[in-house]
Design an enzyme around this catalytic site. Structure first.
Site, mmCIF file in Angstrom:
data_model
loop_
_atom_site.group_PDB
_atom_site.id
_atom_site.type_symbol
_atom_site.label_atom_id
_atom_site.label_comp_id
_atom_site.label_asym_id
_atom_site.label_seq_id
_atom_site.Cartn_x
_atom_site.Cartn_y
_atom_site.Cartn_z
ATOM 1 N N GLY A 119 0.790 -1.222 0.000
ATOM 2 C CA GLY A 119 0.000 0.000 0.000
ATOM 3 C C GLY A 119 0.821 1.270 0.000
ATOM 4 N N ARG A 167 -6.678 -0.802 -0.684
ATOM 5 C CA ARG A 167 -5.689 0.250 -0.403
ATOM 6 C C ARG A 167 -4.504 0.232 -1.355
ATOM 7 N NH1 ARG A 167 -5.318 -3.992 2.665
ATOM 8 N NH2 ARG A 167 -3.320 -4.957 3.127
ATOM 9 N N ASN A 200 6.512 -5.526 8.043
ATOM 10 C CA ASN A 200 6.881 -6.332 9.211
ATOM 11 C C ASN A 200 8.126 -5.774 9.895
ATOM 12 O OD1 ASN A 200 9.430 -8.106 8.440
ATOM 13 N ND2 ASN A 200 8.135 -7.932 6.614
ATOM 14 N N CYS A 218 -0.923 -4.255 9.691
ATOM 15 C CA CYS A 218 -2.230 -4.310 9.021
ATOM 16 C C CYS A 218 -2.879 -5.669 9.250
ATOM 17 C CB CYS A 218 -2.055 -4.058 7.528
ATOM 18 S SG CYS A 218 -1.226 -2.509 7.150
ATOM 19 N N CYS A 229 22.450 2.161 21.767
ATOM 20 C CA CYS A 229 21.874 1.525 20.573
ATOM 21 C C CYS A 229 22.878 0.552 19.947
ATOM 22 C CB CYS A 229 21.463 2.580 19.543
ATOM 23 S SG CYS A 229 20.789 1.862 18.027
ATOM 24 N N CYS A 266 23.310 2.024 15.786
ATOM 25 C CA CYS A 266 23.952 3.271 15.357
ATOM 26 C C CYS A 266 24.957 3.837 16.359
ATOM 27 C CB CYS A 266 22.908 4.329 15.003
ATOM 28 S SG CYS A 266 22.020 5.017 16.394
#
Lengths: 299, 75
Positions: free
Chosen positions: A73, A105, A163, A222, A279, A282
Site C-alpha cells: 500500500g 488500499r 513487518n 495491518c 543503541c 547506530c
C-alpha cells in the site's frame, strides 16, 4: 483568455509562464545535454515553479536513484508520486503476489493483478505513468544475504514494508552503509514517519526508538490490527513529499523527529528524537565496525 | 488514575492523569505501573523521546505530558 487559462502552445498559464521565466530552458525546441527538454520542462512545470525547486533540482531528481522496499500500500502511492515527479531510477523490492484483500488500499492493482507479482504489476503501472524514467523490479524477499546487492548505490531508501524484522534489517543496513532511510508505517487509523539521515547521526535510528529484542512487544501491523485504506495514502503521501524534499535539499527537520499521525483525531504530533547511547545499531558505528548480534525474531 | 488535573500528577496519552508519589516518581516506575515496560514502546515527555537507557533515572515532574506509543509495522 484570462491569466489563469492555459496557453495553447505550452500548456502553461500566463501566470505560470511569468513565474517560470527565470527557469526557462535555453532552448524550447531541442534537448540540451545539461538541461531539461521542452517536453520535460512542461511536464514538470508545476513543481519546478515551487520555491526551493527549479530546473536545477529537477535535473537532480532525474539523476537520482531511490530504492523502495515493499510493493504494498505505501509503495503503490509513494512510488507513483516519485515516478510522476521524475525520479530517474526507482528500484522496487518485494516477493509478494497480489491478493484480493490488498485491493482496497493498494491502488496500483486491480482484479486482473491477483496472483501476479506485486513488483511487476507496480513496475508496469509506473512505466505507464512515466516512460522517461527507469524502473527496476526485484521479485525477491529481502534478507541479510541479498540486501547488500539489492539496496545499494542509491540516494534514498524508502521503507514501505509490512513487518518488524525487515524494518530492522533495512535500518541496520542503511546505518552501516550510510544510506538515508525514510521509514513510513501504518496500521488501523495510525501511522508513523521518520527519517534516518547519515548526515545527522545525533538523532539516532529506528532501533533507538524501537529496539529489536526478545522483550519487545509485537508491533501492530495491518494483519493484526487491520488498516484504513486512506490512512495508507496519508502516510505514503507524507513519505513521498519528504522524499522529494530530501532529494532537492529543501529544509526539513524530519531527521530529528518521529511524526505520529492519528486518523481518528486528525492529530499530527512530532516528537523530538535523540540517539540512544546504548543503541546496538547506530551508537557503535563510529567505534566498532561489527555490532553485537541480535536475537532471532522471525515473523 | 483519574480524569482530573490534580497538582501532583502527570498526563498520560492526553487522557489520564496519574498521581505521582515516592514510589511513582521515575519514568520506569510509571511504565511498570501501567504494565507497558517493554522494548516495543517509545516514550516521550513533553514531546521529547526519552531513550530507554534513561528510563530508570528519568524523573517525572508535575504536569509532564507523557506519550507512550508502540511501533507500527504495517505498510
Amino acid at each position: 483568455m484570462s491569466n489563469s487559462q492555459a496557453t495553447a502552445d505550452t500548456g502553461l498559464s500566463c501566470d505560470d509562464q511569468s513565474r517560470l521565466s527565470s527557469q526557462e530552458p535555453s532552448s524550447l525546441s531541442s534537448q540540451e545535454p545539461s538541461g531539461l527538454s521542452s517536453h520535460e520542462f512542461i511536464r514538470y512545470s508545476r513543481q519546478i515553479m515551487l520555491d526551493q525547486w527549479g530546473e536545477a533540482k529537477q535535473l537532480k531528481l532525474g539523476q537520482a536513484h531511490v530504492v523502495i522496499v515493499g510493493a504494498g500500500g505505501l509503495a503503490n502511492i509513494a512510488a507513483s508520486y516519485l515516478a510522476g515527479a521524475g525520479i530517474g531510477r526507482l528500484s522496487v523490492i518485494d516477493d509478494d503476489e497480489v491478493e484480493l484483500s490488498n485491493l482496497p488500499r493498494q491502488i496500483a492493482f486491480d482484479l486482473d493483478s491477483i496472483e501476479n507479482s506485486k513488483v511487476y504489476e507496480l513496475a508496469n503501472r509506473l512505466r505507464e505513468q512515466n516512460d522517461q524514467i527507469e524502473i527496476i523490479s526485484f521479485h525477491q524477499y529481502l534478507d541479510p544475504a541479498n540486501i547488500g546487492q539489492l539496496v545499494r548505490d542509491c540516494d534514498l531508501v524508502l521503507d514501505c514494508t509490512d513487518n518488524t524484522v525487515t524494518r530492522h534489517l533495512v535500518n541496520r543496513h542503511c546505518v552501516e552503509q550510510k544510506l538515508p532511510l525514510l521509514s513510513a508505517s501504518v496500521a488501523g487509523w495510525h501511522g508513523q514517519l521518520l527519517l534516518v539521515d547519515p548526515k545527522q547521526p545525533q538523532w539516532g535510528c529506528y532501533h533507538c526508538l524501537f529496539p529489536q529484542s526478545s522483550n519487545a512487544k509485537e508491533a501492530t501491523s495491518c494483519q493484526t490490527l487491520g488498516v484504513a485504506g486512506p490512512m495508507v495514502g496519508v502516510l505514503a503521501s507524507f513519505q513521498a513529499s519528504q522524499a522529494l524534499r530530501y532529494l532537492i535539499d529543501a529544509p526539513s527537520d524530519l531527521a530529528s523527529k518521529l511524526v505520529c499521525i492519528n486518523g481518528e483525531s486528525l492529530a499530527v504530533q512530532s516528537f523530538g528524537r535523540v540517539r540512544d547511547s546504548q543503541c546496538l545499531v547506530c551508537a557503535t558505528q563510529n567505534s566498532k565496525p561489527k555490532s553485537k548480534p541480535e536475537p532471532e525474531n522471525k515473523p | 488514575m483519574n480524569n482530573n488535573n490534580p497538582q501532583n500528577s502527570v498526563l498520560v496519552n492526553q487522557e489520564n492523569w496519574i498521581e505521582l508519589s515516592e514510589q511513582l516518581s521515575k519514568l520506569e516506575q510509571l511504565l511498570i505501573h501501567l504494565d507497558c515496560l517493554n522494548d516495543g514502546v517509545a516514550v516521550a515527555i513533553n514531546n521529547q523521546v526519552v531513550t530507554k537507557d534513561n528510563w530508570p533515572t528519568q524523573v517525572l515532574n508535575y504536569n509532564d505530558k507523557i506519550n507512550i506509543f508502540g511501533a507500527i509495522a504495517g505498510g
